[in-house]
Design an enzyme around this catalytic site. Structure first.
Site, PDB file in Angstrom:
ATOM      1  N   ASP A 401       0.821  -1.212   0.000  1.00 22.58           N
ATOM      2  CA  ASP A 401       0.000   0.000   0.000  1.00 22.58           C
ATOM      3  C   ASP A 401       0.864   1.275   0.000  1.00 22.58           C
ATOM      4  OD1 ASP A 401      -2.173   1.625   0.263  1.00 22.58           O
ATOM      5  OD2 ASP A 401      -2.903   0.746   2.130  1.00 22.58           O
ATOM      6  N   TRP A 517      -3.970  -8.766  -3.536  1.00 19.96           N
ATOM      7  CA  TRP A 517      -5.337  -8.217  -3.666  1.00 19.96           C
ATOM      8  C   TRP A 517      -5.935  -8.135  -2.266  1.00 19.96           C
ATOM      9  CZ3 TRP A 517      -8.669  -8.860  -8.501  1.00 19.96           C
ATOM     10  CH2 TRP A 517      -9.981  -8.481  -8.274  1.00 19.96           C
ATOM     11  N   ASP A 518      -6.042  -6.925  -1.762  1.00 23.10           N
ATOM     12  CA  ASP A 518      -6.486  -6.718  -0.386  1.00 23.10           C
ATOM     13  C   ASP A 518      -7.973  -6.347  -0.350  1.00 23.10           C
ATOM     14  OD1 ASP A 518      -6.267  -6.370   2.356  1.00 23.10           O
ATOM     15  OD2 ASP A 518      -4.544  -5.018   2.254  1.00 23.10           O
ATOM     16  N   CYS A 566      -5.879 -11.399   0.206  1.00 23.06           N
ATOM     17  CA  CYS A 566      -5.630 -10.757   1.491  1.00 23.06           C
ATOM     18  C   CYS A 566      -6.875  -9.967   1.875  1.00 23.06           C
ATOM     19  CB  CYS A 566      -4.425  -9.819   1.371  1.00 23.06           C
ATOM     20  SG  CYS A 566      -4.127  -8.831   2.837  1.00 23.06           S
ATOM     21  N   ASP A 588      -2.247 -10.259   9.766  1.00 21.24           N
ATOM     22  CA  ASP A 588      -1.406  -9.088  10.017  1.00 21.24           C
ATOM     23  C   ASP A 588      -0.590  -9.282  11.285  1.00 21.24           C
ATOM     24  OD1 ASP A 588      -2.096  -7.749   7.783  1.00 21.24           O
ATOM     25  OD2 ASP A 588      -3.459  -6.331   8.731  1.00 21.24           O
TER      26      ASP A 588
HETATM   27  C1  DGJ Z   1      -3.964  -5.010   5.298  1.00 27.90           C
HETATM   28  C2  DGJ Z   1      -3.004  -6.094   4.956  1.00 27.90           C
HETATM   29  O1  DGJ Z   1      -3.290  -7.245   5.699  1.00 27.90           O
HETATM   30  C3  DGJ Z   1      -1.594  -5.621   5.195  1.00 27.90           C
HETATM   31  O2  DGJ Z   1      -0.688  -6.650   4.935  1.00 27.90           O
HETATM   32  C4  DGJ Z   1      -1.332  -4.439   4.317  1.00 27.90           C
HETATM   33  O3  DGJ Z   1      -1.367  -4.831   2.985  1.00 27.90           O
HETATM   34  C5  DGJ Z   1      -2.360  -3.364   4.602  1.00 27.90           C
HETATM   35  N1  DGJ Z   1      -3.684  -3.851   4.504  1.00 27.90           N
HETATM   36  C6  DGJ Z   1      -2.170  -2.219   3.659  1.00 27.90           C
HETATM   37  O4  DGJ Z   1      -3.116  -1.266   3.792  1.00 27.90           O
END
Ligand code: DGJ
Length: 780
Positions: A401, A517-518, A566, A588
């Site tokens: 990000d 891809w979050d 993700c 995380d």
């Molecule tokens: C949540 C993800 O789990 C993190 O690894 C990271 O990519 C953040 N979002 C970035 O905003």
């Protein structure tokens, strides 16, 4: 029923002897009749008349009984895999019955003679004689809420992937409402999938009130349930409890990220608390990305547990148009007599071979920029990380990000989602220059996206305020940063936008190898401006249909792009995603001790090659715990190894260790990523140790891990027994990842038989807090 099936039924009846018994009774009657005529000479005509009538009556009754018996006789359908049997019964005009599911049975009679049959409706419908749990409940246009399904055909064929399919075609006895019930068996991994297709040709819409994928009855016993639950930073925590009376539901309403609070996966141990490598265990997982409901119901009088698994129908009433086909998600299940470990190994093998995109590929060792720099992305920081990672043997760099946003640079979580153009202020030379740098360092390049989302402070939202999920007359609830909103994936224009996020990036930078891809928000505003007012209850389902359509389009065009799933960590851990995604960010929470729990839970249902497991800084950013580099690497090496920190933060000594560990992982990753998992000591046991190992299917190589979470001078200095090895082979034992490569454990280089390692084990007692051992075993 087709002609072939009729012939088969007829031949089976002959084989069963029923045909001959019926024929004999006819013959018997006929003989008596002739005898009567012969004797008739000695009886009066009136008497003879009565006797003939009596025999005629018997004959007619017998014919009637015969035809009833033939139509009532159910055909048996044996759906087998290498080690399991699922037995169903049905025939034309009857319901499908679930008779048996368990260890493979060679002689069906044993099921009946030992009273092991369940004989229960395999897809119970609400409304008629169904006071048990039901899988399907509808409202017909005339208000009738009942269904009573009867088989009219059965088909059997083999799919191109080798799975054998049984298709039961059912129709309601009154309404033109149809159900196709599928079972697909994968022989090599003892996995069966089941799902249904619902349709009708009624004059008006039929409302689906409940539409489960599967109904699995389990014979009563000393039943125990294992399942996963948790939350952000504490995903996949394992819970195990007895199944007593009443209802237990593993369900979800999140809409977008359905694996935080739970996971649509479970195991039921049939003979007491679940054990790792012994005991009968049934395991299942619903392959669906949206809201789910898995219910476990045991009524006071019931002699079996009812498991109903499917889409969570609550607030998702579905209006089924005439001729429309509604396909329920696949429910995947397996059975093992080798305990929970057996169920896990079956699901892992099925996942890798049939469900996960690139499931048998070797995964790269990557560095993700998030915990290293968070939003502070810039060319120099990225270059430094890439160079540092290349020096210790890294293969892939992923920029997380913070890289995008032109009008609104993405400096925190409050802006720019949707504006997928590079932030020139931070990266003046663009993505191309980053890929050049990665390639100069012999690495591949990956990039982070969150395409289903936007922020109120973004160019996308300014242009398309109607693209977000929200109620027309209310201020929408916002997510991260107080500005995040979820895009309306029901809307085809939004679907095109999401496809274009990936497509534009790939068109402009075809050398992008990997995407993360979050999805950092739940569906907080359950309303679509796109769907008609009277179809708002379709939202949760249409969102995921839209998302899956986009995934299919992406995969049709970019089959080789590696994509990580993700959702603020492991919020989307689900087999429904894996035909399109290659792996999953587990959590995380990167604290190695916490990861022992998270990864232990995940490993119950998902294989190591999807489990992104990264070494992060110490003290850990989430827990503040100081963990030695060896322990951090050893834990990360039980999954898909990666890093989540600035390599420059490593001391010289740590860097040297990291370099050796990465090199070691390259040599053992085929065993870890593709091997059979044996969980040896659970983090949930009240012992300081945790242990697991991976063994190749050929049993010629294995990697063994032992972790000591904390030191107590205690009685737990037990021999460390192994599992899954070949008892008749000898194994050379090598210590891997030794802190000091010149000072290895005494076992180094010794040859020990598989039998000894499994029966006696090794004496490996680690004296310090947060110490660990990794051993490689090579068959001689
Ligand atoms: C949540 C993800 O789990 C993190 O690894 C990271 O990519 C953040 N979002 C970035 O905003």
């Amino acid at each position: 029923m087709n002609v072939l099936l009729k012939c088969k039924t007829f031949l089976k009846k002959i084989a069963n002897g029923l045909f001959f018994r019926r024929m004999w009774s006819f013959f018997d009657i006929f003989l008596n009749f002739v005898r009567l005529i012969m004797r008739g000479l000695s009886v009066s005509p009136a008497e003879m008349h009565i006797k003939i009538l009596l025999y005629m009556k018997r004959l007619l009754l017998s014919i009637l009984a015969l035809s009833c018996a033939l139509s009532a006789m159910a055909e048996k359908y044996e759906i087998t895999t290498k080690n399991t049997t699922l037995l169903l019964e049905t025939s034309v005009g009857r319901r499908v019955e679930f008779v048996y599911y368990g260890p493979k049975v060679n002689n069906q009679d044993e099921i009946y003679s030992t009273s092991s049959q369940i004989r229960w409706n395999a897809y119970p419908c609400f409304g008629i004689n169904c006071t048990c749990e039901h899988a399907l409940a509808v409202t017909h246009a005339n208000g009738d809420v009942s269904l009573q399904l009867a088989t009219y055909d059965v088909k059997q064929y083999t799919d191109p992937d080798g799975g054998r399919v049984w298709e039961f075609l059912l129709k309601d006895r009154v309404f033109p409402f149809y159900v196709k019930q599928f079972y697909k068996a994968y022989d090599d991994c003892d996995v069966i999938k089941t799902w249904t297709e619902l349709s009708h040709t009624e004059k008006k819409v039929v409302v689906l009130n409940k539409f489960a994928s599967a109904y699995i009855p389990v014979k009563s016993g000393d039943l125990y349930l294992s399942y996963l639950a948790g939350g952000w930073s504490a995903e996949a925590q394992l819970f195990e409890e007895p199944i007593l009376r009443g209802r237990k539901t593993i369900g979800n309403h999140d809409g977008a990220r359905t694996s935080f609070n739970g996971n649509p996966s479970f195991m039921v141990s049939l003979d007491g608390p679940a054990r790792e490598n012994t005991g009968n265990v049934l395991g299942g997982t619903l392959s669906y990305t949206g809201n789910y409901d898995l219910s476990f119901v045991k009524d006071g009088n019931a002699n079996h547990l009812e498991i109903v698994a499917g889409i969570n129908a609550e607030l998702s009433q579905y209006y089924l148009e005439p001729k429309e086909v509604f396909t329920t998600p696949e429910f995947v299940f397996t059975y093992s007599t080798e305990g929970k470990g057996g169920v896990s190994r079956n699901l892992h093998r099925w996942g890798r071979n049939y469900q996960i995109l690139g499931g048998t590929d070797t995964r790269d060792i990557l560095l993700n920029s998030w915990e290293g720099v968070y939003f502070k992305v810039n060319q120099e920081a990225m270059n430094t990380m890439m160079q540092g990672f290349a020096e210790i043997g890294g293969e892939l760099f992923v920029m997380d990000d913070g890289w995008f946003g032109d009008k609104y640079p993405r400096d925190n979580g409050e802006t720019s989602l949707g504006d997928w153009v590079v932030c020139k202020k931070k990266l003046p030379e663009g993505i191309g220059a980053l890929i050049d740098e990665a390639e100069r360092n012999n690495m591949k390049f990956g990039i982070w996206i969150e395409p289903e989302m936007t922020n109120t402070k973004s160019e996308l939202y300014e242009k398309h305020p109607d693209w977000v999920l929200r109620q027309p007359d209310r201020e929408p609830a916002k997510g991260r940063g107080g500005t995040q909103l979820v895009l309306d994936m029901c809307n085809p224009a939004v679907q095109d936008h999401v496809f274009k996020v990936v497509d534009d990036l790939m068109q402009a930078n075809p050398r992008i190898y990997y995407m993360k891809w979050d999805a950092n928000m739940s569906i907080a505003n359950a309303s679509s401006l796109y769907l008609p007012k009277d179809r708002q209850s379709h939202l949760y389902i249409e969102y995921h249909r839209g998302l899956m359509d986009v995934c299919r389009r992406i995969r049709a065009k970019y089959p080789d792009l590696v994509i990580q799933l993700c959702a603020s960590g492991g919020g989307r851990l689900n087999y429904g995603f894996f035909p399109y995604f290659n792996e999953c960010w587990s959590s995380d929470n990167t604290d190695a001790v916490q990861r022992l729990y998270i990864q232990h839970g995940m490993s119950h249902f998902y294989p190591a090659n999807i489990m992104a497991s990264h070494v992060s800084a110490s003290p850990n950013h989430q827990t503040g715990r100081v963990v030695p580099i060896k322990f951090r690497f050893d834990v990360a090496m039980t999954g898909r190894l990666g890093m989540e920190m600035k390599p420059s933060a490593l001391s010289e000594k740590e860097r040297a260790f990291a370099k050796r560990a990465i090199e070691t992982y390259k040599s053992i990753r085929p065993v870890v990523q593709q091997g059979d998992l044996y969980r040896l000591m659970s983090p949930y046991d009240k012992k300081p140790y945790v242990s697991l190992m991976y063994v190749t299917p050929e049993k010629d190589r294995a990697v063994y891990f032992l972790f000591r979470r904390h030191f107590i001078k205690d009685e737990w200095e037990e021999p460390r027994k192994m599992e899954g090895l070949d008892p008749d082979r000898n194994y050379l034992v090598r210590e891997l990842n030794a802190e000091n490569p010149d000072k290895k454990l005494p076992i180094e280089g010794k040859v020990v038989s598989g039998r000894f390692l499994m029966q006696n084990g090794l004496r490996l007692n680690l004296g310090k807090d947060l110490s660990s051992v990794v051993l490689e075993l090579i068959a001689q």
